[in-house]
Design a protein around this motif. Sequence first.
Motif, mmCIF file in Angstrom:
data_model
loop_
_atom_site.group_PDB
_atom_site.id
_atom_site.type_symbol
_atom_site.label_atom_id
_atom_site.label_comp_id
_atom_site.label_asym_id
_atom_site.label_seq_id
_atom_site.Cartn_x
_atom_site.Cartn_y
_atom_site.Cartn_z
ATOM 1 N N LEU A 45 -8.587 12.771 34.453
ATOM 2 C CA LEU A 45 -9.825 12.334 34.468
ATOM 3 C C LEU A 45 -9.726 11.497 35.833
ATOM 4 C CD1 LEU A 45 -11.074 11.498 31.120
ATOM 5 C CD2 LEU A 45 -10.944 13.545 31.905
ATOM 6 N N ALA A 46 -10.826 11.753 36.576
ATOM 7 C CA ALA A 46 -11.298 10.822 37.491
ATOM 8 C C ALA A 46 -12.446 10.205 37.301
ATOM 9 C CB ALA A 46 -11.119 11.738 38.882
ATOM 10 N N GLU A 47 -12.625 8.955 37.378
ATOM 11 C CA GLU A 47 -13.854 8.258 36.792
ATOM 12 C C GLU A 47 -14.870 8.033 37.880
ATOM 13 O OE1 GLU A 47 -12.414 5.391 34.017
ATOM 14 O OE2 GLU A 47 -11.701 7.051 32.581
ATOM 15 N N PRO A 48 -16.124 7.567 37.486
ATOM 16 C CA PRO A 48 -17.120 7.204 38.525
ATOM 17 C C PRO A 48 -16.437 5.698 38.858
ATOM 18 C CG PRO A 48 -18.095 7.541 36.436
ATOM 19 C CD PRO A 48 -16.507 7.855 35.993
ATOM 20 N N PHE A 49 -17.386 5.228 39.778
ATOM 21 C CA PHE A 49 -17.070 4.160 40.833
ATOM 22 C C PHE A 49 -18.082 3.036 40.132
ATOM 23 C CE2 PHE A 49 -18.359 1.144 44.035
ATOM 24 C CZ PHE A 49 -17.209 0.729 44.670
ATOM 25 N N GLY A 50 -17.678 1.701 40.112
ATOM 26 C CA GLY A 50 -18.278 0.550 39.890
ATOM 27 C C GLY A 50 -19.065 0.577 38.767
ATOM 28 N N GLU A 51 -20.380 0.003 38.664
ATOM 29 C CA GLU A 51 -21.041 0.034 37.310
ATOM 30 C C GLU A 51 -21.241 1.475 36.712
ATOM 31 O OE1 GLU A 51 -22.360 -2.858 35.438
ATOM 32 O OE2 GLU A 51 -20.465 -3.175 36.402
ATOM 33 N N GLU A 52 -21.203 2.416 37.513
ATOM 34 C CA GLU A 52 -21.238 3.748 36.656
ATOM 35 C C GLU A 52 -20.116 4.048 35.951
ATOM 36 O OE1 GLU A 52 -24.120 6.289 39.859
ATOM 37 O OE2 GLU A 52 -22.072 6.890 39.550
ATOM 38 N N VAL B 257 -7.728 3.647 39.171
ATOM 39 C CA VAL B 257 -7.154 3.803 40.657
ATOM 40 C C VAL B 257 -7.002 2.242 40.891
ATOM 41 C CG1 VAL B 257 -7.976 6.059 41.314
ATOM 42 C CG2 VAL B 257 -9.434 3.835 41.567
ATOM 43 N N SER B 258 -6.015 1.908 41.988
ATOM 44 C CA SER B 258 -5.712 0.465 42.194
ATOM 45 C C SER B 258 -7.007 -0.215 42.691
ATOM 46 C CB SER B 258 -4.613 0.505 43.323
ATOM 47 O OG SER B 258 -4.974 1.385 44.310
ATOM 48 N N GLY B 259 -7.010 -1.409 42.127
ATOM 49 C CA GLY B 259 -8.271 -2.217 42.671
ATOM 50 C C GLY B 259 -9.386 -2.456 41.626
ATOM 51 N N THR B 260 -9.160 -1.442 40.731
ATOM 52 C CA THR B 260 -10.229 -1.006 39.859
ATOM 53 C C THR B 260 -9.920 -1.225 38.196
ATOM 54 O OG1 THR B 260 -9.967 1.140 39.369
ATOM 55 C CG2 THR B 260 -11.313 0.538 41.398
ATOM 56 N N ALA C 35 -8.874 -1.883 48.530
ATOM 57 C CA ALA C 35 -8.706 -0.711 48.243
ATOM 58 C C ALA C 35 -9.061 0.296 49.357
ATOM 59 C CB ALA C 35 -9.761 -0.171 47.038
ATOM 60 N N THR C 36 -8.148 1.288 49.348
ATOM 61 C CA THR C 36 -8.202 2.639 50.336
ATOM 62 C C THR C 36 -8.531 3.936 50.085
ATOM 63 O OG1 THR C 36 -5.964 2.652 50.731
ATOM 64 C CG2 THR C 36 -6.998 1.027 52.111
ATOM 65 N N LEU C 37 -9.175 4.606 50.450
ATOM 66 C CA LEU C 37 -9.224 6.052 50.141
ATOM 67 C C LEU C 37 -7.726 6.699 49.836
ATOM 68 C CD1 LEU C 37 -11.048 8.293 48.877
ATOM 69 C CD2 LEU C 37 -11.310 8.955 51.261
ATOM 70 N N GLU C 38 -6.994 6.578 50.970
ATOM 71 C CA GLU C 38 -5.684 6.871 50.816
ATOM 72 C C GLU C 38 -4.765 6.557 49.560
ATOM 73 O OE1 GLU C 38 -2.702 9.257 51.654
ATOM 74 O OE2 GLU C 38 -4.591 9.244 52.849
ATOM 75 N N ALA C 39 -4.980 5.129 49.388
ATOM 76 C CA ALA C 39 -4.190 4.863 48.121
ATOM 77 C C ALA C 39 -4.722 5.408 46.967
ATOM 78 C CB ALA C 39 -4.369 3.222 47.979
ATOM 79 N N TRP C 40 -6.206 5.619 46.815
ATOM 80 C CA TRP C 40 -6.771 6.354 45.601
ATOM 81 C C TRP C 40 -6.066 7.871 45.516
ATOM 82 C CZ3 TRP C 40 -12.490 4.589 44.937
ATOM 83 C CH2 TRP C 40 -12.376 3.078 44.744
ATOM 84 N N ARG C 41 -5.951 8.453 46.736
ATOM 85 C CA ARG C 41 -5.292 9.640 46.688
ATOM 86 C C ARG C 41 -3.937 9.755 46.204
ATOM 87 N NH1 ARG C 41 -7.557 10.793 52.764
ATOM 88 N NH2 ARG C 41 -9.576 11.776 51.951
ATOM 89 N N GLU C 42 -3.288 8.658 46.612
ATOM 90 C CA GLU C 42 -1.657 8.512 46.130
ATOM 91 C C GLU C 42 -1.614 8.154 44.504
ATOM 92 O OE1 GLU C 42 -0.093 5.535 48.356
ATOM 93 O OE2 GLU C 42 -0.260 6.770 50.256
ATOM 94 N N ASP C 43 -2.826 7.480 43.942
ATOM 95 C CA ASP C 43 -2.874 7.189 42.565
ATOM 96 C C ASP C 43 -3.197 8.329 41.964
ATOM 97 O OD1 ASP C 43 -2.484 4.360 43.237
ATOM 98 O OD2 ASP C 43 -4.563 3.873 43.335
ATOM 99 N N MET C 44 -4.205 9.291 42.380
ATOM 100 C CA MET C 44 -4.533 10.428 41.427
ATOM 101 C C MET C 44 -3.126 11.493 41.711
ATOM 102 S SD MET C 44 -7.246 10.570 40.341
ATOM 103 C CE MET C 44 -7.516 12.356 40.027
ATOM 104 N N GLY C 45 -2.298 11.421 42.704
ATOM 105 C CA GLY C 45 -1.197 12.150 42.557
ATOM 106 C C GLY C 45 0.086 11.893 41.633
ATOM 107 N N ALA C 46 0.009 10.377 41.455
ATOM 108 C CA ALA C 46 0.765 9.820 40.546
ATOM 109 C C ALA C 46 0.363 10.199 39.118
ATOM 110 C CB ALA C 46 1.027 8.426 40.434
ATOM 111 N N ALA C 47 -0.760 10.378 38.896
ATOM 112 C CA ALA C 47 -1.229 10.775 37.677
ATOM 113 C C ALA C 47 -0.831 12.139 37.139
ATOM 114 C CB ALA C 47 -2.895 10.371 37.307
ATOM 115 N N VAL C 48 -1.235 13.013 38.331
ATOM 116 C CA VAL C 48 -0.878 14.509 38.084
ATOM 117 C C VAL C 48 0.673 14.551 37.939
ATOM 118 C CG1 VAL C 48 -0.741 16.715 39.280
ATOM 119 C CG2 VAL C 48 -2.621 15.215 39.719
ATOM 120 N N ARG C 49 1.408 14.038 38.602
ATOM 121 C CA ARG C 49 3.014 13.957 38.352
ATOM 122 C C ARG C 49 3.383 13.579 37.047
ATOM 123 N NH1 ARG C 49 2.842 12.291 43.664
ATOM 124 N NH2 ARG C 49 3.341 9.930 42.719
#
Length: 605
Positions: free
Chosen positions: A37-44, A71-74, A84-98
């Motif tokens: 699962l990739a979740e919404p941002f912030g208050e959402e 994802v990192s920072g959240t 937080a950076t978008l690149e870091a969040w992409r890496e976080d999603m990759g870690a979840a998939v692995r």
Amino acid sequence: MGIVETSGYLQGTERALYGTLYLPDPSAESAGRALVLAEPFGEEKKCAYRLLVRLARACAAAGWPVLRVDVSGTGESGGLHEEATLEAWREDMGAAVRTVLNLPGVTGWCALGARFGSLLAAESAVEHEANALILLEPLLSGDDFLNDLERRQKIKDMMGGNRDAESAGECWQRGETADFGGFAVGSAFAEQVRELRLVEALGKLPEDTSLHIRRVSGSTKLPPAWKPLEQAAISSAGGSFEIVRDKPFWGQLEYYESDTVIDSVLQILVGLATTHADSAEHPAAMESAFASEACVMPEVLESPVSLEVEGAMVAGILSRPRESVSGSVGVVFVHGWSGNRSGPHGILTEFARRCATDGVPSLRFDFRGRGESAGEGLESTLPSMADDLLAAASLFAETAGVRRIVYVGMCSGGNVAIGSLKRLPLAEGLFLLSVYPFSDGDAFARDVHRTRHYASVYLRKALHGDTWRRLFQGDVSVRGVMNVLFGHFLKRGGNKRKEGEAQETAPASKTASPVAAESRKQESEAPKKHLANLRPNLPGVMVYGDVDPDAKAARAYYGSYVKEKALPIEFREIEGANHNFSSVSWKKTLGDWLVQFCTRIAEEQ
């Protein structure tokens, strides 16, 4: 046995990534594929949190291993939001998939994204070749995402009378962070996010990846901008597109439940499973997937904890200093009615880490029926929350090695803390934020006052030419303004159940309010019997924002009793602040006050 779930920090990652893994019953047939699962941002994300937990559990019950990750920072993950950076969040999603692909018996994976998470899920599905991609009310681009944040912040600024507030663009041009309701967003992140285009990402999906998109709306009319999404979904191998008739699960302020979205996702998964006999070894899978503790900040360690209340699991997070200290004071955080242990815009998580940095351990937890805890959300009551608080505080008192506890209550959480004082262990201080009177006796009068307050704000704004310019440009939502002014009247009765009334048939979607859940008839005036729990030797601080329309009545309610009984409770007010203190600077001020208060309690022993 049922599904098995555990929380922890993903192994083999540079950052402390908090996640919860939901595994099917070991004796049941496995789907053969896992869901990330990739979740919404912030208050959402806060608004959608409970629905996504319920969704994960429903999918696991249907044979699907599911992983939810912050994802990192959240959320409960390590790092700072502004870094937080978008690149870091992409890496976080990759870690979840692995992580899910390493689970026994899993031969493939599917991505599910909600709102902003849809943009991350789509990119991950491309990069890691997902078998399927499911999107719930996706945002169409990074620009849409940032523009939506700006619109919401302008409304907040309008409500606070801050018409001269800087735009996010002005902050980013100087290389500074922009404050979106308490979430700090850096210029580098914003620049990266602007490059996101959902349709472009969908065009890069592998040919055999099925695409399933669900628009969640009360209308059956499809906006023109959604037509390319519809075409992409129905053109994919085994894909689908549907409009799910429901309220926006990402924008409900009260506690809200609906099975409509969950049922739609379950229908999709039926066709995606590659059914085979179960081969999952749950203990080994969980041990290899998670670490039980992580350093989330340079001097702060956190670990998930759980306890049982009346047969239901209550989930929490223990924060402590990295270096062992013989501290005498600890903190227990008590979240509000519709929230979770992180609090609005992560305020309670930030407080916990700030306290740990200063040598003060703490516990934050989800009430039953909230956050990651078990239980039915619509069955929660203030008395049941009091039982949860007592159990959590007792666990903390036994394991944290502290001699005094400061209870920090947010909104209804403050009511629960006050009402439970006689039972709470080691209670030596109260730090309460935006706490309303108990079972407000004149809810209609309060709503009238709220409308009068907001109407005066909008009238002042209407006298400025800039407001009309923004209205014609579409920067001001007329529908949003009307909802602020009159929404509480329209929801009266529909969101509340009277004492003694049984709900014979459950509607497709349900809301619950703390007044109704207190399960007693409203009196002619707000009762003060619970205030008798306050005692002369119990110091406290009560904080309100001067823009909170209910603050004046609440201060009068508590202030008169404090004055009459000569109680050591101090009232403070933050200029311009709203009910949830939705600002980075307001959070910092409150964090400073909390640490100072804990230091004072420690010195008074």
